[in-house]
Structures are given as C-alpha cells and as structure tokens.
Design a protein around this motif. Sequence first.
Motif, short mmCIF file in Angstrom:
data_model
loop_
_atom_site.label_atom_id
_atom_site.label_comp_id
_atom_site.label_asym_id
_atom_site.label_seq_id
_atom_site.Cartn_x
_atom_site.Cartn_y
_atom_site.Cartn_z
N VAL A 86 0.84 -1.20 0.00
CA VAL A 86 0.00 0.00 0.00
C VAL A 86 0.88 1.25 0.00
CG1 VAL A 86 -1.64 1.37 1.34
CG2 VAL A 86 -1.99 -1.09 1.08
N PHE A 87 1.89 1.27 0.85
CA PHE A 87 2.80 2.42 0.90
C PHE A 87 3.66 2.51 -0.36
CE2 PHE A 87 2.12 2.03 5.57
CZ PHE A 87 1.73 3.34 5.81
N GLY A 116 1.29 3.36 -3.46
CA GLY A 116 0.37 4.48 -3.33
C GLY A 116 -1.09 4.10 -3.43
N HIS A 117 -1.47 2.94 -2.89
CA HIS A 117 -2.88 2.56 -2.90
C HIS A 117 -3.67 3.44 -1.93
CE1 HIS A 117 -1.65 -0.67 -5.40
NE2 HIS A 117 -1.16 -1.44 -4.45
N SER A 118 -4.98 3.34 -2.01
CA SER A 118 -5.85 4.17 -1.17
C SER A 118 -5.53 4.00 0.31
CB SER A 118 -7.31 3.79 -1.43
OG SER A 118 -8.16 4.48 -0.54
N LYS A 119 -5.56 5.11 1.04
CA LYS A 119 -5.18 5.10 2.46
C LYS A 119 -6.13 4.27 3.31
CE LYS A 119 -2.60 9.45 2.53
NZ LYS A 119 -2.54 9.59 1.07
N ILE A 120 -7.35 4.04 2.84
CA ILE A 120 -8.28 3.23 3.63
C ILE A 120 -7.73 1.82 3.82
CG2 ILE A 120 -9.60 2.44 1.63
CD1 ILE A 120 -10.97 3.29 5.13
N ILE A 122 -4.63 1.13 4.34
CA ILE A 122 -3.67 1.16 5.46
C ILE A 122 -4.40 0.74 6.73
CG2 ILE A 122 -2.20 2.63 6.88
CD1 ILE A 122 -1.69 4.36 4.42
#
Length: 417
Positions: free
Chosen positions: A63-64, A67-71, A73
């Motif tokens: 994810v980091f 750059g996937h959606s922060k949701i 995380i």
Amino acid sequence: MEFFIPKMQVPYREARSGLWGNPTSTLNWCEEDYNITFYCAELVNTLTNLVFMYLGFKGLRNVFKYGHSKIFILAFLGYIVVGIGSMAFHSTLKYEMQLADELPMIYTVCIMAYATFSYNRPLKTQILIATGLVGLAAFITIYYLHAKDPVFHQVAYGLLTLSTIVRGFYVMYYKLKPALCKRNPVQGELILKQMWQLATSGIAMFLTGFFLWNLDNIFCKHITTTKQHLQLPWSVVLEGHGWWHILTGAGAYHLILWRLWSNKCLDGGEEEFVLDWVPMRTVPQVLVREIESQAIAAQQQIGLVRAHLASKQREMRLAQLTRSELSSLPPDTPVYEGVGKMCVFTLQSGTSICNLLLTLSLRFVGLPAPELQDKLGTQIKDIETETEALGKRLHYLETTAKNSQEHIEKMLKGGQA
C-alpha cells in the motif's frame, strides 16, 4: 513411514498448569491447555496467527510502496491487530485478551465495509456511511461486553462480512464490468475473471476454515484421543482451530486484495497496475507494471553486455596470438611495444613567415621479449577476469529477462484460467 513416525513421536506434557493461570475466557478450544509448553495455553492456535503478521505487513508494505488508497492502510492494520489479539487470547485464555481478538474483527470488517460502500460516493454520503458504521461497531461492542455471548459476536461478524462481499460483487458486475468492457473488452474480461477467482478463492478459504473449526468443536473428544495417540509433531495437523486461523487469514487477505484491485480498476488504473497472482500458487498483490519494465531494461542491457563481452574476447585473442608469436622468437630478438601517439611540433622559418607544423605519429618503446611476454600474460589474466564478470552479468540479465517473461505469461494464463 510406519517405522519413521514412532521414532519422531514426542509426548504431550502431563501437567496442565501454565504461566497464565486458570482460563477466564468465555470460550475454550479443542487444543488442550498447556499441553505443549508451560508458557503458552494453546501453542498451535497461537502460532498459526503468524499468517496474519506475514500477509498483513506484506499488504501494508505494498500500500505504501504503490500508493494505494489510504483506507487500505487501516484495513491491513486492523488485519494485523486481529492476528496480534488472537495470539494474545490463545496464549493466555484470558477474557480481556479474548476481547482483543474478537472486537478488532468487527472493527476491521467495518473498515472494509466503508471501503466498499463509500467508494465514489459524495462526501456527505461517505460521512454518513462512516458515522453509521462507527455507531454499529459501538453498539456491537457495548452489547457484547454486556451479554458476553460469543454467538452474537459470530453472527454480527458473519452478517457484516456477508453484506460487504455481496456489495463487492454488485459493484464488480454492475459498475466495474461495463466500465472495463467499454475501455478494453478483451482486457476487461481477463481482469473480471481474475477478480472472480480472487473473490471465490477468499470465500472458499473462509468456508473451509469454518467447516474445519466446526468439526473441531463437534468431534473434539474423538480428535483429542487421536492426537494423544499420534503425539507430537504429527498431532498438530488435527488442530482444527489452527486451520481456521490459517485459512481465514489467507481468505481475508484475498478479499482485501479483491476490494483494492476493484477500486484500482474503477479508477481506470488497470493500465498502470497489475494483479500479480497465480491462483493457488502465489500470494496475490497489486503491483505497478514494473515486471514488463524489468524485462525491457534487461533486454537492453543484454545487448550492451554482449557487445562489451565480444570486444574483450577479441582483445584477449589478439593478446594470446601476440604472446604465442613472441614465444617462437629468440629471447634476444628486439621487440617494440606501442605506447600511444605523440604530437611533434616543428617550427619552420622563412623570410617573412614562420610555419608551425603539427605531426601526429605513433610511439614505440623497445622491450626485452621476456618482459613483454610477462606483460601480455598479466593482460590476458585481467581480460579473463573481466570476461568472467561480464559472463556472469550476462547470465543474470538473461535469467531476469526470462523470469520476467515467464512471470508475465503465468499471470496472463492465471487470468485466462
């Protein structure tokens, strides 16, 4: 095998006392308490939660990195917390640790429900959905703390998970499918097949784990007798609740990736990202299309390295030929070594004009034949070292290009299966 198994049998502990004292949890599983170690109540049920650690940190890293959606995380953090809480619960069998296991399950599935139901909605609607889910999670928490009824928790978790999955399929078929087929029908069909496989794999793992867990509960007495007969380490394969951890951990990870990949494709990111997954053989992950870039870069480097290698091989053959010719000459034969080019300036004067002439000529230095042979030998060794290094570099690049191509083909075949 009949002779091998008895030699490997290790008996369980006879004592059933442990570091954490008597259980206070409202649930206890078929794995006998402290039967393996004094320090952990249910060792197998504890260690099988490591799957949450591995997959959770793998998902979080991606994810980091991409750059996937922060949701997501929050989703993967919740997933990891579930694993940590479950480890704490099964290692102690304390009620407080039971809550640390069960309540994060509710919170994590609420996060996934938000990611599913709020996607591409107006901000006010997103806030409303978030508020509703927070309120629902609070209600489940308060009621469960009051009632202490594990069945209520299991039903609440199951209904939340089911509604999230149903919504995911609805979005996939009624929103994503038309968009993908409009942009690229062939690619769209492949992506939808991948998504179907990813979702059904996750669901199948969940259901299989649930089935084994219930078998463990229903036939606990018979299973325990069999485990005592088999003894360690063979008996651990009969720990049904441990299989529940492994399969639900893998299944939940697949479903999180399904939602993440769906969101990426809804955003039109299928050209920039790729689902890296060979069903039943690899762990799925959504990556930037860097595999193709690696293959192209490797092919370009292969050409350069091959040219450099060919040049070094020609240089070595010339040095070997020269050395061979020198060895056939008498030791006192005058020989000369080229040492480069020399610029000679000549000033010519005339009656009224001075002319400056520049002459470019090769320079040679006389050397004894044995000394020149030694220099050629050293040169040949240096070239051999460089050639060997270039050969290893070429092998690495060719392997990288081959593996990248095979990886791409496997992903394509996986999507077509």
